[in-house]
Write a protein that holds these residues in place. Structure first.
Motif, PDB file in Angstrom:
ATOM      1  N   THR A   1       1.805  -9.749 -38.658  1.00 31.29           N
ATOM      2  CA  THR A   1       2.542  -8.575 -37.946  1.00 31.29           C
ATOM      3  C   THR A   1       1.473  -7.957 -36.798  1.00 31.29           C
ATOM      4  OG1 THR A   1       3.627  -7.905 -39.963  1.00 31.29           O
ATOM      5  CG2 THR A   1       3.712  -6.476 -38.316  1.00 31.29           C
ATOM      6  N   LEU A   2       1.963  -7.797 -35.614  1.00 28.07           N
ATOM      7  CA  LEU A   2       0.986  -7.632 -34.557  1.00 28.07           C
ATOM      8  C   LEU A   2       0.954  -6.058 -34.204  1.00 28.07           C
ATOM      9  CD1 LEU A   2       2.261 -10.572 -32.196  1.00 28.07           C
ATOM     10  CD2 LEU A   2       0.310 -10.421 -33.803  1.00 28.07           C
ATOM     11  N   ASP A   3      -0.035  -5.600 -33.665  1.00 30.62           N
ATOM     12  CA  ASP A   3      -0.347  -4.229 -33.394  1.00 30.62           C
ATOM     13  C   ASP A   3       0.280  -3.793 -32.247  1.00 30.62           C
ATOM     14  OD1 ASP A   3      -1.958  -3.664 -35.668  1.00 30.62           O
ATOM     15  OD2 ASP A   3      -3.782  -4.169 -34.840  1.00 30.62           O
ATOM     16  N   ALA A   4       0.106  -4.683 -31.156  1.00 28.37           N
ATOM     17  CA  ALA A   4       0.889  -4.601 -29.905  1.00 28.37           C
ATOM     18  C   ALA A   4       1.684  -5.595 -29.601  1.00 28.37           C
ATOM     19  CB  ALA A   4      -0.150  -4.182 -28.852  1.00 28.37           C
ATOM     20  N   GLU A   5       2.397  -5.286 -28.572  1.00 26.56           N
ATOM     21  CA  GLU A   5       3.385  -6.359 -27.983  1.00 26.56           C
ATOM     22  C   GLU A   5       2.819  -7.474 -27.450  1.00 26.56           C
ATOM     23  OE1 GLU A   5       6.467  -5.953 -24.608  1.00 26.56           O
ATOM     24  OE2 GLU A   5       6.996  -4.549 -26.100  1.00 26.56           O
ATOM     25  N   LEU A   6       3.094  -8.712 -27.804  1.00 28.13           N
ATOM     26  CA  LEU A   6       2.603 -10.071 -27.326  1.00 28.13           C
ATOM     27  C   LEU A   6       3.122 -10.607 -26.032  1.00 28.13           C
ATOM     28  CD1 LEU A   6       0.688 -12.338 -28.481  1.00 28.13           C
ATOM     29  CD2 LEU A   6       2.684 -13.415 -29.316  1.00 28.13           C
ATOM     30  N   SER A   7       2.026 -10.964 -25.211  1.00 27.93           N
ATOM     31  CA  SER A   7       2.555 -11.678 -23.905  1.00 27.93           C
ATOM     32  C   SER A   7       2.142 -13.114 -24.144  1.00 27.93           C
ATOM     33  CB  SER A   7       1.925 -10.813 -22.838  1.00 27.93           C
ATOM     34  OG  SER A   7       1.936 -11.849 -21.843  1.00 27.93           O
ATOM     35  N   VAL A   8       2.942 -13.713 -24.270  1.00 27.83           N
ATOM     36  CA  VAL A   8       2.703 -15.320 -24.645  1.00 27.83           C
ATOM     37  C   VAL A   8       2.103 -16.122 -23.033  1.00 27.83           C
ATOM     38  CG1 VAL A   8       3.436 -17.552 -25.047  1.00 27.83           C
ATOM     39  CG2 VAL A   8       4.244 -15.541 -26.558  1.00 27.83           C
ATOM     40  N   PRO A   9       2.744 -15.574 -22.007  1.00 26.05           N
ATOM     41  CA  PRO A   9       1.927 -16.049 -20.804  1.00 26.05           C
ATOM     42  C   PRO A   9       0.706 -15.646 -20.579  1.00 26.05           C
ATOM     43  CG  PRO A   9       4.218 -15.144 -20.300  1.00 26.05           C
ATOM     44  CD  PRO A   9       3.922 -14.953 -21.648  1.00 26.05           C
ATOM     45  N   ASP A  10       0.273 -14.473 -21.257  1.00 25.81           N
ATOM     46  CA  ASP A  10      -1.219 -13.931 -21.276  1.00 25.81           C
ATOM     47  C   ASP A  10      -2.154 -14.992 -21.869  1.00 25.81           C
ATOM     48  OD1 ASP A  10      -1.140 -11.975 -19.420  1.00 25.81           O
ATOM     49  OD2 ASP A  10      -1.112 -10.074 -20.715  1.00 25.81           O
ATOM     50  N   VAL A  11      -1.315 -15.429 -23.310  1.00 29.95           N
ATOM     51  CA  VAL A  11      -2.254 -16.219 -24.182  1.00 29.95           C
ATOM     52  C   VAL A  11      -2.394 -17.593 -23.567  1.00 29.95           C
ATOM     53  CG1 VAL A  11      -1.902 -17.503 -26.478  1.00 29.95           C
ATOM     54  CG2 VAL A  11      -1.064 -14.923 -26.215  1.00 29.95           C
ATOM     55  N   MET A  12      -1.399 -17.923 -22.903  1.00 26.40           N
ATOM     56  CA  MET A  12      -1.582 -19.110 -22.092  1.00 26.40           C
ATOM     57  C   MET A  12      -2.534 -19.288 -21.141  1.00 26.40           C
ATOM     58  SD  MET A  12       0.738 -21.542 -22.958  1.00 26.40           S
ATOM     59  CE  MET A  12       0.625 -21.215 -24.585  1.00 26.40           C
ATOM     60  N   ALA A  13      -2.615 -18.188 -20.383  1.00 24.58           N
ATOM     61  CA  ALA A  13      -3.709 -18.025 -19.294  1.00 24.58           C
ATOM     62  C   ALA A  13      -5.150 -17.989 -20.084  1.00 24.58           C
ATOM     63  CB  ALA A  13      -3.651 -16.584 -18.510  1.00 24.58           C
ATOM     64  N   ARG A  14      -5.327 -17.301 -21.306  1.00 34.02           N
ATOM     65  CA  ARG A  14      -6.534 -17.421 -21.803  1.00 34.02           C
ATOM     66  C   ARG A  14      -6.943 -18.716 -22.553  1.00 34.02           C
ATOM     67  NH1 ARG A  14      -4.275 -12.159 -23.934  1.00 34.02           N
ATOM     68  NH2 ARG A  14      -4.475 -12.838 -26.154  1.00 34.02           N
ATOM     69  N   LEU A  15      -5.890 -19.184 -23.085  1.00 30.60           N
ATOM     70  CA  LEU A  15      -6.036 -20.831 -23.573  1.00 30.60           C
ATOM     71  C   LEU A  15      -6.632 -21.553 -22.550  1.00 30.60           C
ATOM     72  CD1 LEU A  15      -3.142 -20.978 -26.178  1.00 30.60           C
ATOM     73  CD2 LEU A  15      -5.673 -20.949 -26.745  1.00 30.60           C
ATOM     74  N   SER A  16      -6.231 -21.546 -21.412  1.00 28.73           N
ATOM     75  CA  SER A  16      -6.583 -22.544 -20.337  1.00 28.73           C
ATOM     76  C   SER A  16      -8.225 -22.194 -20.120  1.00 28.73           C
ATOM     77  CB  SER A  16      -5.955 -21.874 -19.006  1.00 28.73           C
ATOM     78  OG  SER A  16      -6.596 -20.792 -18.636  1.00 28.73           O
ATOM     79  N   LYS A  17      -8.825 -21.364 -20.699  1.00 27.21           N
ATOM     80  CA  LYS A  17     -10.078 -21.214 -20.514  1.00 27.21           C
ATOM     81  C   LYS A  17     -10.799 -21.588 -21.829  1.00 27.21           C
ATOM     82  CE  LYS A  17     -10.335 -18.332 -16.766  1.00 27.21           C
ATOM     83  NZ  LYS A  17      -8.811 -18.683 -16.413  1.00 27.21           N
ATOM     84  N   THR A  18     -10.322 -21.548 -23.092  1.00 29.01           N
ATOM     85  CA  THR A  18     -10.793 -22.036 -24.092  1.00 29.01           C
ATOM     86  C   THR A  18     -10.545 -23.415 -24.488  1.00 29.01           C
ATOM     87  OG1 THR A  18      -9.259 -20.645 -25.118  1.00 29.01           O
ATOM     88  CG2 THR A  18     -11.385 -19.938 -25.301  1.00 29.01           C
ATOM     89  N   TYR A  19      -9.155 -23.892 -24.166  1.00 26.97           N
ATOM     90  CA  TYR A  19      -8.853 -25.162 -24.577  1.00 26.97           C
ATOM     91  C   TYR A  19      -8.472 -25.848 -23.271  1.00 26.97           C
ATOM     92  CZ  TYR A  19      -9.418 -23.710 -29.341  1.00 26.97           C
ATOM     93  OH  TYR A  19     -10.041 -23.192 -30.545  1.00 26.97           O
ATOM     94  N   PRO A  20      -9.264 -25.924 -22.429  1.00 26.11           N
ATOM     95  CA  PRO A  20      -8.785 -26.469 -20.984  1.00 26.11           C
ATOM     96  C   PRO A  20      -8.162 -28.292 -21.295  1.00 26.11           C
ATOM     97  CG  PRO A  20     -11.190 -26.471 -21.050  1.00 26.11           C
ATOM     98  CD  PRO A  20     -10.462 -25.695 -22.189  1.00 26.11           C
ATOM     99  N   ASP A  21      -8.885 -28.989 -22.045  1.00 21.50           N
ATOM    100  CA  ASP A  21      -8.514 -30.358 -22.217  1.00 21.50           C
ATOM    101  C   ASP A  21      -7.301 -30.559 -23.266  1.00 21.50           C
ATOM    102  OD1 ASP A  21     -10.840 -30.545 -20.767  1.00 21.50           O
ATOM    103  OD2 ASP A  21     -12.096 -30.854 -22.528  1.00 21.50           O
ATOM    104  N   CYS A  22      -6.526 -29.401 -23.773  1.00 17.76           N
ATOM    105  CA  CYS A  22      -5.649 -29.589 -24.510  1.00 17.76           C
ATOM    106  C   CYS A  22      -4.364 -29.372 -23.847  1.00 17.76           C
ATOM    107  CB  CYS A  22      -5.658 -28.620 -25.482  1.00 17.76           C
ATOM    108  SG  CYS A  22      -6.975 -28.858 -26.975  1.00 17.76           S
TER     109      CYS A  22
END
Ligand SMILES: C=C(O[C@@H]1C=C(C(=O)O)C=C[C@H]1O)C(=O)O
Length: 445
Positions: free
Chosen positions: A214-235
């Motif tokens: 259960t999340l504390d705030a509203e989730l933005s999946v496009p934001d998650v995608m932008a962050r994952l491009s930094k941590t998992y660039p090869d995935c």
């Protein structure tokens, strides 16, 4: 109405029309940043694609779902008029995926409500970036398709120019979490699986767990995608919101298959260990993994099964050397597998032949799938299943939808699994599953 161009001479019979133009930049976020459904995002290597709105949707259910999707998508592309000068990168593609199991078993309150057994869409708006090139492609259907596709092109070209860089936000935080099964339940499940293996009923089964947050705030999946491009660039980073329900997203290291012409590329990824705190510790863990008889056995079962699954399509299948695939939180054994097809084949035929590989299912396949269904107390939905794209030529790429979750604004359900073989230790497998939650969990908590 704009004058018709040369390629529209057949517009009387044509029901699907695509248009495209080059863009200065590919602000993929602007395409996703809306309530529009369906939405799709995909990033792999130097290519990223954002798509929204459906010009045509294909869904299918049951045993013949792969075949049904392939036939429907082929018919759609056969009817589609595309300007000759549109380069292949900008040509329309159909995006979608499949549920892990044949047949739905959505229960009450399933996070997978709205996810059919198979769903693909040909988007109205497709923005593609490859290296430094960016393209907008629009698709419309019906008697006014050509005009509509051109109107969409003008409207979106203006809209996308106005887009600016966005801050990729921060994780929403988690207020409550529920694991299925508990660690004790997991010990029992793994013990039952290893007993089946000892009795000779199974060689390997991949058992999964789910984690509802259960999340504390509203989730933005496009934001998650932008962050994952930094941590998992090869995935492979992917997100799909079907017509209704939640959004499925992830950052998976595993390619199920890609087909380009007659060249097929896939891989056997199995056997896992953690990351060290220092480069020396990393190397030590990698060497231990390469040396581990249990992990080598687990990975070889996958490579051999994939080779056998490809045999009906290709007389020669090449299996590369075993290497270690190092990701931000976990390391895996991997061999690349390539083949030249004996005949032209649609990528969805290869998807059908390969899914599920024993990297996410098990061996023998039917006994493993039965064990998974009988053991897991949740619906896998689209977790560990094929997700990707196909084009008019039958080329395409599909990833295995692991390191993933399905989420609404305030709830996310994560999934992760581990391959169980004869000498699996339940507690080590538990720890391995926790590592596999990390890519997505780190973006939520
Ligand atoms: C099943 C998952 O991962 C798969 C299982 C692995 C294993 O058992 O070692 C390794 C990589 C993946 O093929 C997952 O991440 O959920």
């Amino acid at each position: 109405m704009e004058p018709l161009r040369g390629d529209e001479t057949t517009v009387g019979e044509t029901t699907v029309v695509a248009r495209g133009c080059r863009l200065d930049d590919a602000p993929v976020r602007a395409v996703l940043e809306t309530d529009a459904r369906p939405r799709f995002f995909w990033a792999a290597g130097t290519e990223s694609i954002a798509a929204r709105g459906s010009a045509a949707t294909v869904t299918a259910d049951g045993q013949s779902r792969f075949d049904d999707v392939r036939t429907a998508v082929e018919a759609l592309f056969a009817d589609c008029s595309v300007p000759d000068d549109l380069p292949s990168v900008a040509r329309p593609r159909a995006f979608g995926g499949f549920a892990f199991h044949n047949g739905t078993h959505e229960g009450e309150d399933s996070p997978w409500d709205g996810f059919p057994s198979a769903a693909f869409f040909l988007p109205e708006i497709q923005v593609t970036r490859r290296d430094d090139d960016a393209w907008l492609t629009t698709v419309a259907t019906g008697p006014e398709a050509a005009t509509e596709a051109e109107t969409l092109l003008e409207e979106w070209r203006d809209r996308l120019v106005a887009d600016s860089e966005r801050n990729p936000g921060t994780p929403p935080g988690i207020s409550h979490r529920k694991r299925t099964p508990t660690q004790d339940g997991w010990r029992e499940q793994v013990a039952a699986a290893t007993e089946s293996i000892d009795r000779g009923e199974l060689q390997k089964v991949v058992l999964a767990q789910s984690l509802s947050a259960t999340l504390d705030a509203e989730l933005s999946v496009p934001d998650v995608m932008a962050r994952l491009s930094k941590t998992y660039p090869d995935c492979y980073r992917f997100m799909l919101s079907p017509d209704s329900g939640g959004t499925f997203f992830g950052a998976t290291p595993e390619r199920l298959v890609s087909v380009r012409g007659r060249t097929v590329r896939t891989e056997a990824l199995a056997g896992s260990t953690g990351r060290g705190d220092t480069p020396a510790e990393d190397e030590w863990l990698a060497a231990e993994l390469l040396d581990s008889e249990k992990d080598r056995h687990e990975q070889k079962l996958v490579a051999d099964a994939i080779r056998d699954q490809l045999k009906p399509f290709a007389s020669t299948v090449r299996i590369g050397d075993r290497t270690v695939r190092r990701l931000a939180t976990v390391q895996h054994l991997r061999t690349s597998i390539t083949a030249e097809l004996d005949d032209d084949e649609h990528v969805l035929s290869l998807v059908e032949a390969l899914h599920p590989t024993p990297a996410v299912g098990g061996l023998p396949p039917d006994a493993a799938l039965r064990t998974i269904r009988e053991t897991e107390a949740f619906d896998r939905g689209w977790y560990a299943a094929p997700i990707g794209w196909v084009d008019a030529a039958g080329n395409g790429t599909f990833a295995v939808g692991i390191r993933s979750a399905v989420a609404t604004e305030r709830e996310a359900t994560l999934f992760a699994g581990a391959g169980i073989v004869a000498d699996s230790d339940p507690d080590r497998e538990w720890d391995e599953v926790q590592l596999k939650y990390r890519p997505i969990l780190d973006e939520l908590e």
